[in-house]
Design a protein around this motif. Structure first.
Motif, short mmCIF file in Angstrom:
data_model
loop_
_atom_site.label_atom_id
_atom_site.label_comp_id
_atom_site.label_asym_id
_atom_site.label_seq_id
_atom_site.Cartn_x
_atom_site.Cartn_y
_atom_site.Cartn_z
N UNK A 68 0.84 -1.21 0.00
CA UNK A 68 0.00 0.00 0.00
C UNK A 68 0.87 1.25 0.00
N UNK A 69 1.95 1.23 0.72
CA UNK A 69 2.85 2.40 0.76
C UNK A 69 3.56 2.59 -0.58
N UNK A 70 3.99 1.50 -1.20
CA UNK A 70 4.65 1.60 -2.51
C UNK A 70 3.74 2.21 -3.57
N UNK A 71 2.46 1.80 -3.54
CA UNK A 71 1.52 2.30 -4.53
C UNK A 71 0.83 3.60 -4.10
N UNK A 72 1.12 4.04 -2.88
CA UNK A 72 0.50 5.27 -2.39
C UNK A 72 -0.99 5.11 -2.22
N UNK A 73 -1.41 3.97 -1.69
CA UNK A 73 -2.83 3.70 -1.50
C UNK A 73 -3.24 3.89 -0.05
N UNK A 74 -4.51 4.11 0.15
CA UNK A 74 -5.04 4.32 1.50
C UNK A 74 -4.80 3.07 2.35
N UNK A 75 -4.42 3.27 3.60
CA UNK A 75 -4.13 2.15 4.49
C UNK A 75 -5.35 1.23 4.62
N UNK A 76 -5.12 -0.06 4.44
CA UNK A 76 -6.19 -1.04 4.54
C UNK A 76 -6.93 -1.29 3.24
N UNK A 77 -6.65 -0.50 2.20
CA UNK A 77 -7.40 -0.64 0.94
C UNK A 77 -7.10 -1.94 0.21
N UNK A 78 -5.93 -2.52 0.45
CA UNK A 78 -5.56 -3.77 -0.21
C UNK A 78 -5.79 -5.00 0.67
N UNK A 79 -6.22 -4.78 1.89
CA UNK A 79 -6.36 -5.88 2.85
C UNK A 79 -7.22 -7.03 2.30
N UNK A 80 -8.43 -6.70 1.88
CA UNK A 80 -9.36 -7.74 1.43
C UNK A 80 -8.85 -8.42 0.16
N UNK A 81 -8.38 -7.62 -0.79
CA UNK A 81 -7.92 -8.17 -2.07
C UNK A 81 -6.74 -9.11 -1.89
N UNK A 82 -5.74 -8.69 -1.11
CA UNK A 82 -4.55 -9.51 -0.95
C UNK A 82 -4.82 -10.73 -0.10
N UNK A 83 -5.67 -10.62 0.90
CA UNK A 83 -6.01 -11.79 1.71
C UNK A 83 -6.75 -12.83 0.87
N UNK A 84 -7.53 -12.37 -0.09
CA UNK A 84 -8.21 -13.30 -1.01
C UNK A 84 -7.19 -14.03 -1.86
N UNK A 85 -6.16 -13.31 -2.28
CA UNK A 85 -5.09 -13.93 -3.07
C UNK A 85 -4.33 -14.96 -2.24
N UNK A 86 -4.01 -14.59 -1.01
CA UNK A 86 -3.31 -15.53 -0.12
C UNK A 86 -4.14 -16.79 0.11
N UNK A 87 -5.45 -16.60 0.33
CA UNK A 87 -6.33 -17.74 0.59
C UNK A 87 -6.37 -18.67 -0.62
N UNK A 88 -6.42 -18.08 -1.82
CA UNK A 88 -6.48 -18.89 -3.05
C UNK A 88 -5.20 -19.65 -3.28
N UNK A 89 -4.08 -19.08 -2.83
CA UNK A 89 -2.78 -19.74 -3.04
C UNK A 89 -2.39 -20.62 -1.86
N UNK A 90 -3.29 -20.74 -0.90
CA UNK A 90 -3.09 -21.60 0.27
C UNK A 90 -1.89 -21.17 1.12
N UNK A 91 -1.63 -19.84 1.14
CA UNK A 91 -0.53 -19.34 1.98
C UNK A 91 -1.03 -18.90 3.34
N UNK A 92 -2.33 -18.62 3.44
CA UNK A 92 -2.87 -18.11 4.70
C UNK A 92 -3.16 -19.23 5.66
#
Length: 214
Positions: free
Chosen positions: A190-214
């Motif tokens: 989020x800091x690298x892309x200059x995005x609002x804090x927490x804005x990527x939380x849901x999207x990235x956690x969905x990615x982690x869940x799909x890749x069985x990393x979570x």
């Protein structure tokens, strides 16, 4: 009657058979004779296209990588989907879930195949980075992202992800350590892309869940 096929068609047929054999038997337990019998060709025909079994695996990796890049491109350039949905789906499309994909990844992660691993990483990043840069630039236009260096931010994120989430390294971590690593990745991305804090939380956690990393 002998069937004479065009060179490119024959090459693809060899790769198709090799993919199935690598998936079913593993790379080490698949011989060039297995491939010859599967395709139904003479040894000279095989060596006309590929000098070794390792070169065949290299071509399988290249074809797989090109397919992944093409799939991601279709998603990223579908502007009917919202920004975060495209980001999530594009990243998830890079996840190799098939048995063949797992076999290929097992081979490229072996120490003796370090050069092959590096080549696959470079091939994937060279195709993927420009696509995600396009997406981040669109995010900038929409006021979602705020960075003066979109290409650099994408490159750093991809390198960060490849290093931080190598499956071999993750296997040695506790559940708490893995969750901390994921939280740090979300925060720093989020800091690298200059995005609002927490804005990527849901999207990235969905990615982690799909890749069985979570």
């Amino acid at each position: 009657m002998r069937i004479v096929k065009e060179a490119e068609e024959r090459k693809e047929e060899i790769l198709d058979v090799a993919e199935k054999l690598f998936a079913a038997k593993g790379f080490d337990h698949t011989s060039t004779n297995d491939i010859l019998e599967g395709v139904g060709i003479a040894r000279g025909t095989l060596y006309y296209h590929f000098s070794s079994k390792e070169e065949i695996l290299d071509a399988v990796i290249e074809r797989l990588t090109n397919h992944l890049v093409a799939e991601a491109a279709l998603i990223i350039r579908n502007r009917e989907l919202p920004f975060l949905e495209r980001l999530t789906k594009a990243v998830m499309s890079l996840n190799v879930e098939s048995q063949l994909g797992l076999e290929v990844m097992e081979q490229v992660h072996r120490p003796q195949n370090a050069l092959m691993h590096q080549k696959m990483q470079q091939m994937l990043l060279s195709g993927i980075n420009p696509l995600f840069t396009e997406l981040v630039e669109e995010g900038i236009d929409q006021g979602i992202c705020h960075t003066e260096h979109p290409a650099g931010a994408v490159e750093m994120t991809m390198l960060y992800a490849n290093t931080a989430f190598d499956e071999l390294d993750l296997a040695d971590l506790s559940e708490e350590q893995r969750r901390e690593k994921m939280a740090a990745f979300i925060y720093n991305t989020e800091r690298l892309f200059g995005m609002e804090k927490g804005s990527l939380q849901e999207a990235i956690m969905e990615i982690f869940a799909a890749s069985r990393l979570s």
